[in-house]
Design a protein around this motif. Structure first.
Motif, short mmCIF file in Angstrom:
data_model
loop_
_atom_site.label_atom_id
_atom_site.label_comp_id
_atom_site.label_asym_id
_atom_site.label_seq_id
_atom_site.Cartn_x
_atom_site.Cartn_y
_atom_site.Cartn_z
N GLN A 111 -2.35 13.73 2.71
CA GLN A 111 -2.57 12.18 3.06
C GLN A 111 -3.72 11.69 3.00
N LYS A 112 -4.53 12.39 3.61
CA LYS A 112 -5.98 11.95 3.81
C LYS A 112 -6.67 11.86 2.43
N VAL A 113 -6.34 12.63 1.47
CA VAL A 113 -6.99 12.36 -0.07
C VAL A 113 -6.56 11.40 -0.53
N ILE A 114 -5.33 11.00 -0.28
CA ILE A 114 -4.95 9.62 -0.86
C ILE A 114 -5.44 8.65 -0.18
N LEU A 115 -5.63 8.57 1.02
CA LEU A 115 -6.06 7.63 1.76
C LEU A 115 -7.50 7.17 1.56
N LEU A 122 3.37 11.19 -5.59
CA LEU A 122 4.39 11.74 -6.41
C LEU A 122 3.78 12.44 -7.61
N LYS A 123 2.74 11.61 -8.10
CA LYS A 123 2.04 12.00 -9.27
C LYS A 123 1.31 13.38 -8.96
N TYR A 147 0.82 -1.21 0.11
CA TYR A 147 -0.10 0.08 -0.04
C TYR A 147 0.78 1.33 -0.09
N LYS A 148 2.00 1.20 0.71
CA LYS A 148 2.72 2.28 0.98
C LYS A 148 3.56 2.63 -0.73
N GLU A 149 3.46 1.64 -1.43
CA GLU A 149 4.18 2.01 -2.59
C GLU A 149 3.23 2.61 -3.53
N ILE A 150 1.74 2.20 -3.54
CA ILE A 150 0.79 2.86 -4.17
C ILE A 150 0.65 4.38 -3.68
N GLN A 209 5.45 14.72 -4.29
CA GLN A 209 6.20 14.48 -2.91
C GLN A 209 6.05 13.04 -2.46
N LYS A 210 7.11 12.79 -1.75
CA LYS A 210 6.70 11.30 -1.29
C LYS A 210 5.46 11.35 -0.20
#
Lengths: 158, 172
Positions: free
Chosen positions: B149-153, B134-135, B125-128, B139-140
């Motif tokens: 981070q919440k957006v991605i989560l 990054l896209k 999941y971390k890789e995803i 940033q990492k």
């Protein structure tokens, strides 16, 4: 011999050491603040597994520790060598978890922080999952759901 | 040789006292903060209601009493689990939001292996998350603000369901 003695003769002292206590006190206070006394004597032997996806536990006051492992040789004669749970500095059964958690919550200065509390599980590598699951079930029953499996950083080992 | 005058008493021994305390606290200090794998347990319910979830949305992982790892019924190596997780989330599941990782363990599974599996799923999941971060933000994932981070989560939530452990070893 006498040659050396002559050389050892000193002149006036160079640096004043008057500020030394200040510096040392500064260091002292730093360490006093960052120190966390190991609050419980370890009665079980624990070697945590290694992992890479670690997250740090920030607020130490909000972390309650549950230890699971085989009793150390000193206690093995009485307790046997099967993995046991240690809460604070006592051996415990899974049924004592709710009481332990209630105590931990009571210790909180601000009840609003209740939801931020985490249960850190320090579990030995060799322990079978049965006992871990029992603990998790007890935690779920008292609605204490934030858990962290403590592990060492796998990257640091090499 | 002329005897030098002694410095006034008191201040000199202060350093010694402070050093003594300093050494004590140096030894007693454990600076490293604990780090671990975080998870949130599901709420407790008396009789578990089983919600049917379509099979393609679930990555079912099984760890038996002998610490063998099975994914979707096939024996796999631990090192492949990471990729397998990504594959399921990104291509097999209907949408990443609905993806569920189910871990079924046995009461005799060792903790070390359980953590290893848990870690690999998180690593997948971390890789995803990192790729998306990054896209989207350049940033990492770890360097992002909490909001981002919440957006991605939200798009790629990590849902781990832990079924009741089996009990094969105990029955023997």
């Amino acid at each position: 011999m006498s040659k050396f003695k002559k050389k050892g003769k000193k002149g006036a002292p160079g640096i004043t050491t008057a500020s030394l206590p200040d510096i040392v006190f500064m260091l002292l206070f730093f360490f006093m603040v960052v120190t966390k006394m190991r609050d419980s004597e370890m009665k079980v032997k624990i070697q945590v597994p290694a992992a890479t996806e670690l997250q740090k536990l920030e607020k130490k006051s909000l972390v309650s520790h549950v230890y699971i492992g085989s009793p150390i040789p000193k206690y093995a004669a009485v307790m046997g060598s099967a993995p046991r749970i240690q809460l604070n500095d006592q051996f415990a059964d899974p049924s004592q978890i709710p009481f332990f958690i209630a105590n931990e919550i009571e210790k909180l200065s601000n009840p609003k922080l209740r939801r931020a509390m985490t249960c850190a599980m320090r579990v030995d590598k060799e322990v079978k999952m049965g006992i871990v699951t029992e603990v998790k079930t007890e935690l779920r029953k008292v609605n204490f759901r934030k858990v962290s499996y403590l592990a060492s950083d796998a990257g640091e080992l090499e | 040789m002329k005897k030098r005058k002694l410095p006034p008493l008191g201040a000199g021994s202060m350093a010694d006292v402070a050093f003594l305390l300093l050494v004590f606290f140096l030894i007693a200090t454990t600076i490293e903060t604990d780090a671990g794998l975080n998870l949130v347990l599901p709420p407790w319910t008396e009789n578990e209601t089983i919600q049917p979830v379509p099979e393609y949305n679930v990555l079912s992982i099984q760890l038996n009493a002998l610490d063998d790892l099975y994914v979707e019924g096939e024996k796999v190596r631990l090192s492949d689990l990471n990729q397998r997780t990504k594959q399921m989330v990104l291509s097999e599941a209907k949408s990443p939001e609905e993806a569920i990782v189910s871990i079924q363990i046995d009461n005799a599974t060792t903790y070390e292996h359980y953590i290893a599996v848990f870690n690999e799923v998180k690593a997948g999941y971390k890789e995803i998350w990192n790729d998306t971060a990054l896209k989207k933000f350049g940033q990492k994932y770890d360097d992002l603000e909490t909001e981002n981070q919440k957006v991605i989560l939200k798009t790629y939530p990590l849902v781990i369901s832990e079924a009741e452990p089996s009990d094969f070893a105990m029955k023997k």
